[in-house]
Design an enzyme around this catalytic site. Structure first.
Site, PDB file in Angstrom:
ATOM      1  CG  ASP A 161      -1.691  -1.197   1.129  1.00  0.00           C
ATOM      2  OD1 ASP A 161      -2.032  -1.985   0.236  1.00  0.00           O
ATOM      3  OD2 ASP A 161      -2.793  -1.236   2.329  1.00  0.00           O
ATOM      4  CE  LYS A 167      -3.381  -4.340   1.074  1.00  0.00           C
ATOM      5  NZ  LYS A 167      -4.195  -3.463   2.367  1.00  0.00           N
ATOM      6  CB  CYS A 212      -2.254  -2.609   5.130  1.00  0.00           C
ATOM      7  SG  CYS A 212      -3.909  -1.926   5.090  1.00  0.00           S
TER       8      CYS A 212
END
Ligand code: C5J
Length: 221
Positions: A24, A129, A162
């Protein structure tokens, strides 16, 4: 087997079954004026690791090892964003709302893209995701199995959300997980520190820790 000097003990790995997962590193989390900044976070902490993440990626690319990128983002109709996720955070700027870099965390919007310095190159897998973990509701598990990957090195943001969630998912699926401690960051330094400690505790209960230079050197040994 190659050896990385790691915490809590050496990480032995076979380069031919090892991949890097970069979590990310998206404009909305990292750049000033993005979603993360609009929530009041100091994004300069995250911006500071971009060169280190770039060094780690370059090391994997040079060794011909797979680099996999993830992006936390949702479908334009938000059908993969449960209200339990969307309704939290700042009510003034929720997932799907128009933010400073397009619709917040929506696939294809400028803010959801990976920062230019770390952009994927041709042939690299990019996983979109909807969750914090990269295995939930994605094909990541199948992709790793097809490629015979058994060990994973992690970088990216944020450490305690994450990155940690994905490491825990991977650990439960039987992957050996190593986190590059200087190629991950949090908006909250205390949360990063706590996450590093809980990952390596109890004999690497979630995984191992090492710095980028140590990892890159070991890959090329
Ligand atoms: C967050 C992430 N922190 N990539 N996302 O919401 O860690």
């Amino acid at each position: 087997m190659n050896i990385i000097k790691a915490e809590p003990f050496d990480f032995a790995f076979d380069p031919s079954s090892t991949a890097l997962i970069v979590i990310d590193m998206q404009r909305d989390f990292i750049e000033p004026g993005g979603f993360g900044a609009s929530l009041g976070n100091d994004v300069s902490l995250l911006q500071a690791i971009v060169p280190t993440v770039a060094k780690l990626i370059a090391g994997f690319r040079k060794a011909g090892l797979p680099v996999i990128h993830t992006r936390e983002c949702h479908k334009t109709d938000l059908s993969d964003c449960p209200p339990a996720k969307r309704d939290r955070g700042d009510p003034a700027l929720r997932i799907g709302d128009i933010g400073p870099m397009g619709r917040v965390l929506i696939a294809g919007e400028p803010g959801a893209s990976i920062v230019p310095a770390l952009a994927p190159i041709n042939g690299e897998v990019v996983i979109d995701k909807p969750g914090k973990g990269a295995f939930y509701a994605t094909h990541l598990g199948d992709i790793l199995q097809q490629r015979g990957i058994k060990q994973l090195v992690f970088a990216g943001v944020t450490t305690e959300v994450c990155v940690q969630t994905t490491m825990r998912e991977a650990n439960d699926r039987g992957y050996d997980c190593l986190l590059a401690t200087d190629a991950t960051e949090s908006y909250f330094p205390a949360f990063k520190q706590a996450t590093l400690e809980m990952i390596a505790a109890q004999g690497a209960i979630v995984g191992w820790l090492a710095k980028t230079d140590t990892i890159v050197e070991a890959i090329h040994d």
